[in-house]
Design a protein around this motif. Structure first.
Motif: not given
Length: 208
Positions: A78-80, A83-88, A90, A93
């Protein structure tokens, strides 16, 4: 439940090539689902101990063999933490079919463990604060995170049962992680049993 995440349990996950056979033979995905379902039905508390790697984790100065591999293949990335960016969807997830159980507002998702056991997260704290001293353990991967959670929880004074077909392990030409874990589950845990019997026991325990 340890690591009910796509990188382990989905055919699209980065580890499927080595864990897929064991997961398929054990019906691990279905069996973890059955445990989630009976917990929802009976109101039994559920705790998830996930595995996430953030960008700062890739700056570690030393790693074990499989830590090196997990970082190299981007497992659970995960990027951070903020931050949930890109989590869904992935690899980090949840498996899609588990989301109704995990995201129901009742399930406790702990902070991530970073190597294998819960020593680096708040699972023990959450269990103690909930007044729990007996744990039914399932999830991935059998001889790594699942076994490490069993050992740590037992050392912390919990009574631990392992559901043997609600986990699975890597199988390669050199070793079988699942078979290795079964030996230690049987020698260390308070009890081991399969999903079918565990579901029956949970229903009986919560029957009014």
């Amino acid at each position: 439940v340890t690591d009910p995440q796509n990188d382990f349990l989905s055919p699209e996950g980065v580890t499927w090539g080595v864990v897929g056979q064991s997961i398929t033979e054990n019906r691990t995905v279905e069996n973890i689902g059955d445990l989630f379902e009976v917990a929802e039905e009976t109101g039994m508390p559920v705790f998830i101990s996930p595995h996430y790697y953030f960008e700062h984790d890739h700056k570690w100065q030393f790693e074990g063999t499989l830590e090196t591999l997990m970082h190299a293949i981007g497992m659970f990335d995960r990027p951070s933490a903020l931050d949930l960016e890109g989590f869904e969807g992935s690899g980090a997830d949840w498996l899609e079919e588990y989301k109704p159980y995990i995201e129901n507002g009742k399930t406790v998702v702990t902070s991530p463990h970073k190597v294998y056991g819960p020593d680096s997260n708040d699972l023990v704290l959450q269990l103690r604060k909930a007044g729990i001293d007996k744990v039914i353990l399932a999830g991935m991967s059998s001889n790594l995170c699942t076994e490490s959670h069993m050992r740590s929880l037992i050392e912390a004074g919990f009574e631990v049962m392992v559901v043997t077909d609600a986990t699975a392990g890597a199988i390669t030409e050199h070793y079988n992680g699942y078979d290795a874990s079964l030996t230690n589950f049987r020698m260390i845990a308070s009890k081991v049993d399969n999903t079918e019997n565990t579901v029956k026991a949970i229903r009986a325990a919560y029957k009014k």
